[in-house]
Write an enzyme that holds these catalytic residues in place. Structure first.
Site, PDB file in Angstrom:
ATOM      1  N   LYS A   1     -15.024   0.234  14.973  1.00 12.81           N
ATOM      2  CA  LYS A   1     -13.977   1.253  15.191  1.00 12.81           C
ATOM      3  C   LYS A   1     -12.797   0.996  14.257  1.00 12.81           C
ATOM      4  O   LYS A   1     -12.717  -0.067  13.626  1.00 12.81           O
ATOM      5  CB  LYS A   1     -13.564   1.284  16.658  1.00 12.81           C
ATOM      6  CG  LYS A   1     -13.022  -0.003  17.213  1.00 12.81           C
ATOM      7  CD  LYS A   1     -13.129   0.002  18.745  1.00 12.81           C
ATOM      8  CE  LYS A   1     -12.747  -1.314  19.350  1.00 12.81           C
ATOM      9  NZ  LYS A   1     -11.375  -1.462  19.723  1.00 12.81           N
TER      10      LYS A   1
ATOM     11  N   TYR B   1      16.983  -5.445  -1.800  1.00 11.57           N
ATOM     12  CA  TYR B   1      17.731  -4.633  -0.836  1.00 11.57           C
ATOM     13  C   TYR B   1      18.508  -5.527   0.133  1.00 11.57           C
ATOM     14  O   TYR B   1      17.945  -6.462   0.709  1.00 11.57           O
ATOM     15  CB  TYR B   1      16.785  -3.744  -0.026  1.00 11.57           C
ATOM     16  CG  TYR B   1      16.285  -2.532  -0.763  1.00 11.57           C
ATOM     17  CD1 TYR B   1      17.160  -1.531  -1.174  1.00 11.57           C
ATOM     18  CD2 TYR B   1      14.935  -2.382  -1.052  1.00 11.57           C
ATOM     19  CE1 TYR B   1      16.700  -0.411  -1.849  1.00 11.57           C
ATOM     20  CE2 TYR B   1      14.458  -1.268  -1.718  1.00 11.57           C
ATOM     21  CZ  TYR B   1      15.352  -0.284  -2.119  1.00 11.57           C
ATOM     22  OH  TYR B   1      14.905   0.816  -2.784  1.00 11.57           O
TER      23      TYR B   1
HETATM   24  C1  LIG Z   1     -15.548  -2.646  24.790  1.00 12.95           C
HETATM   25  C2  LIG Z   1     -15.288  -3.446  23.564  1.00 12.95           C
HETATM   26  N1  LIG Z   1     -16.211  -4.312  23.135  1.00 12.95           N
HETATM   27  C3  LIG Z   1     -16.025  -5.059  22.028  1.00 12.95           C
HETATM   28  C4  LIG Z   1     -14.860  -4.967  21.297  1.00 12.95           C
HETATM   29  C5  LIG Z   1     -14.690  -5.845  20.079  1.00 12.95           C
HETATM   30  O1  LIG Z   1     -13.648  -6.773  20.269  1.00 12.95           O
HETATM   31  P1  LIG Z   1     -13.372  -7.941  19.230  1.00 12.95           P
HETATM   32  O2  LIG Z   1     -12.866  -7.279  17.999  1.00 12.95           O
HETATM   33  O3  LIG Z   1     -12.338  -8.791  19.874  1.00 12.95           O
HETATM   34  O4  LIG Z   1     -14.649  -8.625  18.977  1.00 12.95           O
HETATM   35  C6  LIG Z   1     -13.864  -4.083  21.704  1.00 12.95           C
HETATM   36  C7  LIG Z   1     -12.614  -3.998  20.956  1.00 12.95           C
HETATM   37  O5  LIG Z   1     -11.562  -3.681  21.399  1.00 12.95           O
HETATM   38  C8  LIG Z   1     -14.089  -3.296  22.874  1.00 12.95           C
HETATM   39  O6  LIG Z   1     -13.161  -2.415  23.298  1.00 12.95           O
END
Ligand SMILES: Cc1ncc(COP(=O)(O)O)c(C=O)c1O
Length: 382
Positions: free
Chosen positions: A33, A260
């Site tokens: 994601k 700045y």
């Molecule tokens: C349901 C779920 N599984 C797995 C993950 C992966 O997490 P990580 O990046 O800590 O491995 C996430 C990330 O937020 C998640 O929401």
């Protein structure tokens, strides 16, 4: 050549997936994601699948659709919640859904009937995060309803831990989930896969591994427990380096205020390198005055003055050889034998590593190393 770019090493992603598989001994769902945590969802997903991951996880329907557009055919799961008006797009992208509420079952079932084919679903159980999932006491009944609905194909039973680094608390939270899995089995309900562990839990909590693990941050080699010298306690290899070219060299006299707000004063006659990256590229403004460094010619140089939108200033007075315009600095990642971990920059900026990598700017160039397929190579050339 861009002024500033990220360099994604797909062999590092493959190494990390192999390391995760060796530790977990379970199926791997690669969480990609937020554009693969800012690394590039499609190339990270493809490399993860090449190294043995079997599934992908996303947060939005658009992310699922983009993976399909990139030609990826592996199962894709929407890990969180869904809106009614997102369901048709999700089914069109052949995404599997996560059921977080007893009411989700009817919504998913109706969408599957509209689409004319069953939809894969994972029932999520809330063990204490209070974000997504049904209560453990409700879960057996909902699981039975899913199993009985021909429009739904049960793909998994899952949970997500809110504080995986707190091992004692996580074990307490996992207990009702493990109990549910056992009660379900006694009732003849055996989901094809049970899953609970994201990156931290998969390394720390063997009892959270079950049949499948869901690494995101570990895929790209980010390790919240990384030592200051860059060594990973989990054997992970960072996949991303952030580079910026020197655009100018400046000499300033002792006592001059620089940048700045004049927030840095040269304590001695100083040579400064102006780098062509700034907060417009996702370099945190909070690195201003935070004692951060960058690598130049394989050595650490202090970041000085205010982080600007398009530029950073670095004190290069102590480098044995004066840098020149066009030389390449590393804001995080590897430069020869020297390593400057992204986690270190994040810590100095008061960010978690996730927030730093997800916040990298669209203006940055992208270089992909270790591509195996023609399409990745083409993307790299573009
Ligand atoms: C349901 C779920 N599984 C797995 C993950 C992966 O997490 P990580 O990046 O800590 O491995 C996430 C990330 O937020 C998640 O929401």
């Amino acid at each position: 050549m861009s002024r500033a770019w990220v360099e994604l090493d797909l062999e590092a992603v493959r190494d990390n997936v192999r390391a995760i598989r060796a530790v977990a001994g379970a199926e791997v769902l690669a969480v990609v994601k937020a554009d693969g945590y800012g690394h590039g969802a499609a190339p990270v997903a493809r490399a993860a699948l090449e190294a043995g991951a079997t599934r992908l996880g996303v947060a939005t329907p658009e992310e699922a659709a983009r993976l399909r557009e990139a030609g990826l055919t592996a199962p894709v799961q929407l890990l969180g919640s869904f809106l009614d008006d997102e369901l048709d797009a999700l089914l069109h992208a052949r995404a599997q859904l996560t059921l977080n509420d007893p009411g989700d079952l009817a919504r998913a079932s109706a969408a599957a009937r509209r689409a004319g084919r069953p939809v894969g679903v994972h029932l999520k159980v809330d063990v204490g995060m209070h974000r997504h999932g049904v209560a453990p006491e409700q879960a057996l009944e909902v699981l039975a309803q899913v199993a009985a609905d021909p429009a739904l194909r049960l793909e998994g039973l899952m949970t997500h831990l809110p504080a995986p680094r707190d091992e004692a608390r996580s074990r307490e939270m996992l207990a009702p989930f493990a109990d549910l899995v056992a009660r379900a089995a006694r009732a003849g309900l055996r989901p094809p896969r049970v899953h609970a562990a994201a990156s931290a839990a998969l390394f720390r909590l063997p009892e959270a591994r079950f049949d499948l693990v869901r690494p995101g941050i570990a895929l790209v080699g980010l390790d919240p427990d990384r030592a200051p010298d860059g060594a990973s306690s989990c054997g992970l290899t960072p996949a991303l380096s952030l580079r910026a070219r020197v655009t100018r060299i400046l000499e300033v006299a002792a006592g001059e205020q620089v940048g700045y707000g004049g927030r840095w004063t040269a304590a001695r006659p100083s040579r400064l390198a102006l780098l062509g990256a700034g907060y417009g590229d996702g370099v945190p403004y909070a690195l201003t005055g935070a004692g951060a460094h960058v690598l130049l010619h394989g050595r650490r140089c202090p970041l000085v003055a205010t982080v600007m939108m398009d530029y950073l200033l670095v004190d290069v007075t102590d480098l044995p050889r004066a840098p020149a315009p066009g030389d390449v600095a590393t804001l995080f990642g590897r430069d020869g034998d020297a390593v400057l971990p992204l986690e270190e920059q994040a810590r100095r900026a008061g960010l978690i590593p996730y927030a730093l990598s997800c916040g990298l700017g669209a203006r940055l160039g992208r270089v992909v190393l270790g591509a195996r397929t023609a399409s990745e190579t083409l993307r790299r050339a573009a």
